[in-house]
Write an enzyme that holds these catalytic residues in place. Structure first.
Site, short mmCIF file in Angstrom:
data_model
loop_
_atom_site.label_atom_id
_atom_site.label_comp_id
_atom_site.label_asym_id
_atom_site.label_seq_id
_atom_site.Cartn_x
_atom_site.Cartn_y
_atom_site.Cartn_z
N ASP A 158 1.22 -1.35 0.02
CA ASP A 158 0.16 -0.28 0.06
C ASP A 158 1.13 1.07 0.16
OD1 ASP A 158 -2.66 1.52 0.25
OD2 ASP A 158 -1.67 1.95 2.07
N SER A 159 0.02 2.35 -0.38
CA SER A 159 1.07 3.86 -0.70
C SER A 159 1.84 4.29 1.33
CB SER A 159 -0.05 4.49 -0.94
OG SER A 159 -0.89 4.95 -0.50
N CYS A 212 -4.16 -0.94 -2.06
CA CYS A 212 -4.22 -0.01 -2.22
C CYS A 212 -5.04 0.59 -3.62
CB CYS A 212 -3.20 0.91 -2.41
SG CYS A 212 -2.99 2.09 -3.08
N GLU A 262 -5.44 10.21 8.17
CA GLU A 262 -4.56 10.52 8.64
C GLU A 262 -3.58 11.37 9.89
OE1 GLU A 262 -0.80 9.85 5.78
OE2 GLU A 262 -2.36 7.66 5.48
N CYS A 302 -11.05 2.70 -0.50
CA CYS A 302 -10.46 3.90 -0.36
C CYS A 302 -10.19 3.11 0.71
CB CYS A 302 -10.66 5.03 0.14
SG CYS A 302 -8.95 5.28 0.56
N HIS A 319 -8.26 3.86 3.52
CA HIS A 319 -8.80 5.14 4.71
C HIS A 319 -10.39 4.85 5.36
CE1 HIS A 319 -4.84 5.77 4.04
NE2 HIS A 319 -4.58 6.80 4.79
N1 DGL Z 1 -4.53 3.59 0.09
C1 DGL Z 1 -4.82 4.64 -1.14
C2 DGL Z 1 -5.71 4.04 -1.38
O1 DGL Z 1 -6.73 3.20 -1.37
C3 DGL Z 1 -4.92 6.44 -0.12
C4 DGL Z 1 -4.15 6.50 0.44
C5 DGL Z 1 -3.38 7.50 -0.42
O2 DGL Z 1 -3.58 8.58 -1.54
O3 DGL Z 1 -1.92 7.34 -0.39
O4 DGL Z 1 -6.55 4.19 -2.56
#
Ligand code: DGL
Length: 273
Positions: free
Chosen positions: A10-11, A73, A158, A192, A194
């Site tokens: 993931d990012s 992600c 975050e 997403c 989050h």
């Molecule tokens: N993990 C990213 C997603 O699911 C969200 C966080 C980011 O923008 O890096 O799109």
């Protein structure tokens, strides 16, 4: 091939919500989580940047011997997965596999809606890529899809601003924008990693007849099916019930955030590559 952990990329922290479901549904496997926190968020970055960052991280997980990598992600799945699968994998690692989180959701989502009007919430990158539109069209051409980008939600989550009026303001605003597109929407996808953390707040602004879908259990179920259907991949996944966590930024910050996203204490390691 040697048996090795399943890579979960993931990012940053968000993919931990997906990993949590993997561990819940498939505890016997070993998982190597990799958060590119130093370069997160990906959500507002260009197609090319997300692709290059994601490819670099996937290669790193391959170097750490992962035979299967899940892009946990949405932004990376939307902007990088197809190119990696079609262009890069055949050259760099034809025996390895990379899977994402969008397809498992779009494969079943049409079955969950009675009205066949579905809303998608995601980062700007995910929404602008139109990946959900394209994938849902393949499986459920009769379904109408409405999308809304919520660029403020990830930074609010975050920065631990969930329980503030600012968070409510942006949630209400984007929910209202989405609902204004159609009064027939009966299913909304949290597209997403989050967004499950603010699910209760999102519900506050939705009529009771709308169902919220988040991806963790769906993706975990899809991965379990995939491993059943692909014994050649399953047999190279090690199964000692372990989880290891890598981040490209501060391990301490990662450990603190993990409590929120993963629900338990972890000990991350910082890697530079
Ligand atoms: N993990 C990213 C997603 O699911 C969200 C966080 C980011 O923008 O890096 O799109």
């Amino acid at each position: 091939m040697q048996k090795n952990p399943i890579g979960v990329f993931d990012s940053g922290f968000g993919g931990l919500t997906v990993l949590k479901e993997f561990v819940k549904q498939m505890p016997k496997y070993d998982y190597l989580y990799f958060g590119d926190n130093a370069r997160a968020p990906y959500g507002s970055r260009s197609f090319e940047t997300v692709y290059h960052y994601t490819l670099e991280c996937v290669k790193h997980l391959f170097n750490l011997n992962c035979n299967l990598v899940i892009l946990a992600c949405n932004t990376a799945s939307a902007k990088a997965l197809r190119t990696i699968q079609q262009k890069d994998l055949p050259i760099i690692a034809p025996d390895k596999r990379v899977l994402g989180v969008i397809r498992p959701t779009t494969e079943i989502i049409g079955n969950l809606s009675k009205t066949k009007h579905i809303g998608i919430l995601g980062t700007s990158g995910t929404i602008n890529s139109e990946s959900y539109l394209v994938e849902i069209e393949k499986f459920f051409p009769e379904v109408k899809v409405y999308q809304e980008a919520c660029p403020m939600w990830v930074p609010l989550i975050e920065n631990n601003e969930i329980n503030t009026p600012a968070c409510d303001y942006f949630i209400e605003r984007h929910i209202n924008n989405l609902l204004a597109m159609s009064n027939k929407i009966d299913v909304i996808v949290l597209g997403c990693t989050h967004y499950p953390l603010i699910e209760a707040k999102i519900k506050k602004y939705l009529p009771k007849n709308i169902t919220i879908i988040w991806q963790g259990p769906i993706v975990a179920n899809a991965l379990s099916n995939y491993l059943n259907r692909h014994p050649e991949i399953d047999s190279v996944c090690s199964k000692q019930n372990t989880q290891r966590f890598l981040t490209t930024d501060s391990a301490l910050t990662f450990n603190n955030a993990a409590k929120l996203f993963f629900g338990s204490e972890i000990k991350a390691e910082t890697i530079y590559f």
